[in-house]
Scaffold this active site. Structure first.
Site, PDB file in Angstrom:
ATOM      1  N   HIS A   1      26.774 -37.069 -20.757  1.00  0.00           N
ATOM      2  CA  HIS A   1      27.108 -37.596 -19.427  1.00  0.00           C
ATOM      3  C   HIS A   1      26.291 -36.865 -18.378  1.00  0.00           C
ATOM      4  O   HIS A   1      25.490 -35.972 -18.689  1.00  0.00           O
ATOM      5  CB  HIS A   1      28.616 -37.559 -19.179  1.00  0.00           C
ATOM      6  CG  HIS A   1      29.259 -36.201 -19.182  1.00  0.00           C
ATOM      7  ND1 HIS A   1      28.920 -35.207 -18.283  1.00  0.00           N
ATOM      8  CD2 HIS A   1      30.221 -35.673 -19.970  1.00  0.00           C
ATOM      9  CE1 HIS A   1      29.679 -34.138 -18.522  1.00  0.00           C
ATOM     10  NE2 HIS A   1      30.453 -34.389 -19.558  1.00  0.00           N
TER      11      HIS A   1
ATOM     12  N   HIS B   1      25.930 -33.107 -18.465  1.00  0.00           N
ATOM     13  CA  HIS B   1      24.982 -32.578 -19.453  1.00  0.00           C
ATOM     14  C   HIS B   1      23.545 -32.820 -18.999  1.00  0.00           C
ATOM     15  O   HIS B   1      22.671 -31.968 -19.137  1.00  0.00           O
ATOM     16  CB  HIS B   1      25.178 -33.256 -20.820  1.00  0.00           C
ATOM     17  CG  HIS B   1      26.579 -33.155 -21.352  1.00  0.00           C
ATOM     18  ND1 HIS B   1      27.285 -34.248 -21.774  1.00  0.00           N
ATOM     19  CD2 HIS B   1      27.409 -32.097 -21.498  1.00  0.00           C
ATOM     20  CE1 HIS B   1      28.487 -33.870 -22.178  1.00  0.00           C
ATOM     21  NE2 HIS B   1      28.587 -32.565 -22.019  1.00  0.00           N
TER      22      HIS B   1
ATOM     23  N   CYS C   1      43.335 -22.111 -26.097  1.00  0.00           N
ATOM     24  CA  CYS C   1      42.991 -23.445 -25.588  1.00  0.00           C
ATOM     25  C   CYS C   1      41.942 -24.038 -26.519  1.00  0.00           C
ATOM     26  O   CYS C   1      40.839 -23.509 -26.631  1.00  0.00           O
ATOM     27  CB  CYS C   1      42.462 -23.395 -24.159  1.00  0.00           C
ATOM     28  SG  CYS C   1      41.805 -25.007 -23.647  1.00  0.00           S
TER      29      CYS C   1
ATOM     30  N   CYS D   1      38.701 -25.155 -24.750  1.00  0.00           N
ATOM     31  CA  CYS D   1      37.768 -24.052 -24.421  1.00  0.00           C
ATOM     32  C   CYS D   1      37.338 -23.315 -25.675  1.00  0.00           C
ATOM     33  O   CYS D   1      36.396 -22.547 -25.631  1.00  0.00           O
ATOM     34  CB  CYS D   1      38.420 -23.013 -23.523  1.00  0.00           C
ATOM     35  SG  CYS D   1      38.850 -23.544 -21.890  1.00  0.00           S
TER      36      CYS D   1
ATOM     37  N   CYS E   1      45.943 -24.470 -19.497  1.00  0.00           N
ATOM     38  CA  CYS E   1      44.586 -23.942 -19.333  1.00  0.00           C
ATOM     39  C   CYS E   1      44.100 -24.290 -17.925  1.00  0.00           C
ATOM     40  O   CYS E   1      44.263 -25.422 -17.475  1.00  0.00           O
ATOM     41  CB  CYS E   1      43.660 -24.566 -20.378  1.00  0.00           C
ATOM     42  SG  CYS E   1      41.925 -24.410 -19.955  1.00  0.00           S
TER      43      CYS E   1
ATOM     44  N   HIS F   1      41.183 -26.984 -18.250  1.00  0.00           N
ATOM     45  CA  HIS F   1      41.482 -28.313 -18.799  1.00  0.00           C
ATOM     46  C   HIS F   1      42.842 -28.860 -18.386  1.00  0.00           C
ATOM     47  O   HIS F   1      43.124 -30.023 -18.673  1.00  0.00           O
ATOM     48  CB  HIS F   1      41.351 -28.285 -20.324  1.00  0.00           C
ATOM     49  CG  HIS F   1      39.951 -28.033 -20.767  1.00  0.00           C
ATOM     50  ND1 HIS F   1      39.477 -26.766 -21.033  1.00  0.00           N
ATOM     51  CD2 HIS F   1      38.906 -28.882 -20.909  1.00  0.00           C
ATOM     52  CE1 HIS F   1      38.194 -26.855 -21.362  1.00  0.00           C
ATOM     53  NE2 HIS F   1      37.830 -28.113 -21.284  1.00  0.00           N
TER      54      HIS F   1
ATOM     55  N   LYS G   1      35.312 -31.596 -11.800  1.00  0.00           N
ATOM     56  CA  LYS G   1      34.227 -31.451 -12.764  1.00  0.00           C
ATOM     57  C   LYS G   1      34.164 -32.729 -13.598  1.00  0.00           C
ATOM     58  O   LYS G   1      35.181 -33.217 -14.073  1.00  0.00           O
ATOM     59  CB  LYS G   1      34.502 -30.268 -13.680  1.00  0.00           C
ATOM     60  CG  LYS G   1      33.417 -30.086 -14.731  1.00  0.00           C
ATOM     61  CD  LYS G   1      33.726 -28.935 -15.662  1.00  0.00           C
ATOM     62  CE  LYS G   1      32.624 -28.759 -16.689  1.00  0.00           C
ATOM     63  NZ  LYS G   1      33.112 -28.573 -18.039  1.00  0.00           N
TER      64      LYS G   1
ATOM     65  N   LYS H   1      34.862 -35.522 -19.970  1.00  0.00           N
ATOM     66  CA  LYS H   1      35.532 -36.601 -20.680  1.00  0.00           C
ATOM     67  C   LYS H   1      37.043 -36.505 -20.453  1.00  0.00           C
ATOM     68  O   LYS H   1      37.713 -37.509 -20.254  1.00  0.00           O
ATOM     69  CB  LYS H   1      35.208 -36.501 -22.167  1.00  0.00           C
ATOM     70  CG  LYS H   1      35.637 -37.736 -22.924  1.00  0.00           C
ATOM     71  CD  LYS H   1      35.098 -37.740 -24.331  1.00  0.00           C
ATOM     72  CE  LYS H   1      35.695 -38.903 -25.097  1.00  0.00           C
ATOM     73  NZ  LYS H   1      35.260 -38.918 -26.472  1.00  0.00           N
TER      74      LYS H   1
HETATM   75  N1  MSP Z   1      29.038 -26.029 -26.455  1.00  0.00           N
HETATM   76  C1  MSP Z   1      29.301 -25.214 -25.334  1.00  0.00           C
HETATM   77  C2  MSP Z   1      28.097 -24.404 -24.935  1.00  0.00           C
HETATM   78  C3  MSP Z   1      27.555 -23.541 -26.008  1.00  0.00           C
HETATM   79  S1  MSP Z   1      26.078 -22.785 -25.503  1.00  0.00           S
HETATM   80  C4  MSP Z   1      25.777 -21.666 -26.679  1.00  0.00           C
HETATM   81  C5  MSP Z   1      29.705 -26.083 -24.155  1.00  0.00           C
HETATM   82  N2  MSP Z   1      29.348 -27.359 -24.237  1.00  0.00           N
HETATM   83  S2  MSP Z   1      29.649 -28.455 -23.114  1.00  0.00           S
HETATM   84  O1  MSP Z   1      29.005 -29.647 -23.575  1.00  0.00           O
HETATM   85  O2  MSP Z   1      31.030 -28.527 -22.831  1.00  0.00           O
HETATM   86  O3  MSP Z   1      28.989 -27.946 -21.824  1.00  0.00           O
HETATM   87  C6  MSP Z   1      27.712 -27.411 -21.840  1.00  0.00           C
HETATM   88  C7  MSP Z   1      27.262 -27.105 -20.465  1.00  0.00           C
HETATM   89  O4  MSP Z   1      27.230 -28.288 -19.691  1.00  0.00           O
HETATM   90  C8  MSP Z   1      28.146 -26.106 -19.729  1.00  0.00           C
HETATM   91  O5  MSP Z   1      27.321 -25.118 -19.159  1.00  0.00           O
HETATM   92  C9  MSP Z   1      28.775 -26.880 -18.639  1.00  0.00           C
HETATM   93  O6  MSP Z   1      28.916 -26.176 -17.461  1.00  0.00           O
HETATM   94  C10 MSP Z   1      27.738 -27.990 -18.442  1.00  0.00           C
HETATM   95  N3  MSP Z   1      28.418 -29.114 -17.903  1.00  0.00           N
HETATM   96  C11 MSP Z   1      29.345 -29.894 -18.497  1.00  0.00           C
HETATM   97  N4  MSP Z   1      29.859 -30.722 -17.540  1.00  0.00           N
HETATM   98  C12 MSP Z   1      29.265 -30.461 -16.355  1.00  0.00           C
HETATM   99  C13 MSP Z   1      29.323 -30.979 -15.074  1.00  0.00           C
HETATM  100  N5  MSP Z   1      30.155 -31.928 -14.754  1.00  0.00           N
HETATM  101  N6  MSP Z   1      28.455 -30.466 -14.156  1.00  0.00           N
HETATM  102  C14 MSP Z   1      27.516 -29.519 -14.471  1.00  0.00           C
HETATM  103  N7  MSP Z   1      27.450 -29.014 -15.653  1.00  0.00           N
HETATM  104  C15 MSP Z   1      28.364 -29.425 -16.589  1.00  0.00           C
HETATM  105  O7  MSP Z   1      30.288 -25.590 -23.212  1.00  0.00           O
END
Ligand code: MSP
Length: 500
Positions: free
Chosen positions: A18, A21, A126, A129, A144, A147, A295, A298
């Site tokens: 999304h 990411h 959690c 997390c 949490c 979440h 934030k 999903k």
């Molecule tokens: N799998 C772990 C990271 C492991 S790194 C060794 C994880 N994955 S995640 O998919 O949930 O998120 C990865 C990164 O994407 C996090 O740094 C998180 O902050 C970023 N983002 C996820 N959603 C986001 C937003 N809505 N805005 C900006 N960044 C976001 O955490």
């Protein structure tokens, strides 16, 4: 040659890619592209985080094996990044053999160093997390904080990483490496976590099967964060027989979100120190992209699919928005109106309009052949200033400032044309001079903007008659005034960014 190893977090395969990411991945891509222009030897890594309870739960809910489940989702990330023109040099999946070997090696080294020990854990966990919390870290009702979901009570025999032993070592290391975490207020957050006291953390689970077994006790699988963080070294060959790549690239610079500071800036350097590996070269910590004030995730149900937005405004329109709209480090708010507004003002009216004006006047007044710039053009200073400020913006991981600096040159060039009004003048040396200057400014703009809008920059490059791959340009020489040779065919073509 300077090596520049840059990583994004690896994304959980519980959700499709999304905007949240895409945000970090696009920033990483633009930085990688900037450093390639600087002539650095760049290695840009991204990937997917595929083990752990959460993934197992999603697979169960989908009625699939964990492996089948991750095999379906991981390619969606690779495809999304291809579609967004992400220039990653590698893509690591934590279910790959190279990763499993490296994780085993890292665990074994920390175990041999005496920093991993068996203990019993009781606590609130959690699952979203993948983290244990104490009561004061939870919201009322044992929710949490991130979440807003109830945590679960777990009690199990775990191996622990003795993080508590690393407090002083980490503080000393950070004191000896000022500026490694940017922006500075995020560095203070990380240091605050360490000064607040470090608790040992559990690095294994017996309740879970979907993970990498501990090499000395296969009843346990590695905790997902230990597994995940290791991707940054396993991808470059840590744990394999050949350490050439590892020796070449490590240490990395990590791009992370503010929610994973503890893991990256506290756990990870401690794990590395324990294993006798140098800590990372740097961390740049971004805020969140919010949607409706929350934030984007999903769980919150406010997910924007980046691929849908591309259909509306194109890949470069989308990349530009993500990079230009928010101040890196702070949270940013995604709105559809903001996206369209930026597109129309910066891309259609500024960059698109500049190219189309220049091409039209060259066609009408210069016989379609672009004249050379003059050495003492008033735009030369604007170009030099734009280069300095653009470079500063990228190197300090402030994409919005870098782009604003590049766009200053676009605005200056449009203003220059408006004050000279070459479209009203008779063909001749005066018009040629103005158009040569404008073409030279466009050449420099195309290079400076290419990390953000690579495909568009290549089109601008070719429309003003230049050949070759714009990615082969090298800074700072390529940004010096006077590089446009003149005598090249300029083509008008379709509008770069039709107004929306
Ligand atoms: N799998 C772990 C990271 C492991 S790194 C060794 C994880 N994955 S995640 O998919 O949930 O998120 C990865 C990164 O994407 C996090 O740094 C998180 O902050 C970023 N983002 C996820 N959603 C986001 C937003 N809505 N805005 C900006 N960044 C976001 O955490």
């Amino acid at each position: 040659m300077t090596t520049y190893y840059l990583t994004t977090p690896i994304y959980y395969v519980t959700a499709k890619p999304h905007l949240g990411h895409a945000y970090t991945t696009i920033i990483g891509d633009a930085l990688a592209r900037w450093h390639r222009l600087l002539g650095d030897d760049v290695h840009f890594l991204t990937g997917t985080d595929e083990h752990g309870q959460k993934v197992q739960d999603y697979a169960d809910a989908a009625g699939k094996s964990a492996q089948d489940f991750v095999d379906e989702i991981a390619p969606l990330y690779e495809q999304a990044w291809q579609r967004l023109n992400i220039s990653n040099d590698d893509f690591i999946r934590t279910t790959e053999t190279r990763h499993k070997l490296g994780v085993a090696e890292l665990l074994q080294r920390c175990y041999d160093a005496g920093d991993i020990e068996l203990d019993v854990y009781k606590g609130k966990y959690c699952v979203a997390c993948e983290e244990y919390y104490t009561d004061d870290e939870l919201d009322p009702g044992d929710l949490c904080k991130i979440h807003k979901r109830p945590v679960e009570y777990y009690e199990e025999e775990n191996y622990f990483f003795r993080l508590s032993r690393f407090e002083q070592r980490l503080l000393d290391w950070y004191a000896a490496h000022p500026g490694v975490i940017i922006p500075e207020f995020r560095a203070n957050e990380a240091l605050g976590l360490i000064r607040g006291g470090l608790r040992d953390f559990s690095v294994s689970r017996t309740s879970l099967k979907w993970g990498i077994p501990l090499p000395w006790d296969a009843k346990h699988v590695a905790y997902v964060w230990f597994d995940a963080l290791a991707n940054y070294i396993t991808a470059i060959g840590f744990g394999s027989d050949d350490t050439t790549e590892f020796d070449k690239w490590w240490p990395a610079r990590h791009l992370i979100g503010k929610d994973i500071i503890r893991h990256h800036c506290v756990y990870w350097p401690a794990m590395l120190i324990s294993a006798g590996i140098e800590p990372p070269a740097g961390w740049a910590v971004g805020g969140w992209l919010l949607s409706g004030g929350e934030k984007m995730s999903k769980t919150s149900g406010n997910v924007v699919n980046p691929l849908d937005l591309i259909d509306d405004i194109g890949v470069d329109g989308f990349r530009y928005y993500v990079l230009a709209e928010t101040t890196y480090g702070q949270d940013g708010d995604f709105t559809y109106e903001g996206l369209i507004g930026r597109y129309n003002s910066d891309l259609a009216n500024n960059l698109g309009n500049l190219l189309s004006r220049v091409a039209t006047v060259v066609d009408k007044k210069c016989g379609g052949i672009g004249p050379a710039p003059r050495a003492d053009s008033p735009l030369a200073t604007a170009a030099a200033t734009a280069y300095e400020a653009t470079a500063e913006g990228w190197v300090t991981v402030q994409p919005s400032r870098a782009l604003d600096a590049t766009w200053q040159l676009i605005r200056a060039t449009n203003a220059y044309l408006e004050s000279n009004e070459p479209w009203k003048a008779e063909p001749g040396p005066a018009v040629d001079t103005v158009m040569g200057d404008a073409l030279e400014a466009l050449r420099i703009v195309a290079i400076l903007a290419s990390p953000a809008v690579p495909a568009t920059s290549q089109i601008v490059w070719e429309r003003i008659g230049l050949s070759g791959d714009i990615n082969d340009q090298r800074l700072p020489v390529a940004a010096q005034w006077g590089g446009y040779p003149g005598g090249l065919s300029v083509t008008k073509g379709e509008p770069l960014f039709p107004r929306r």
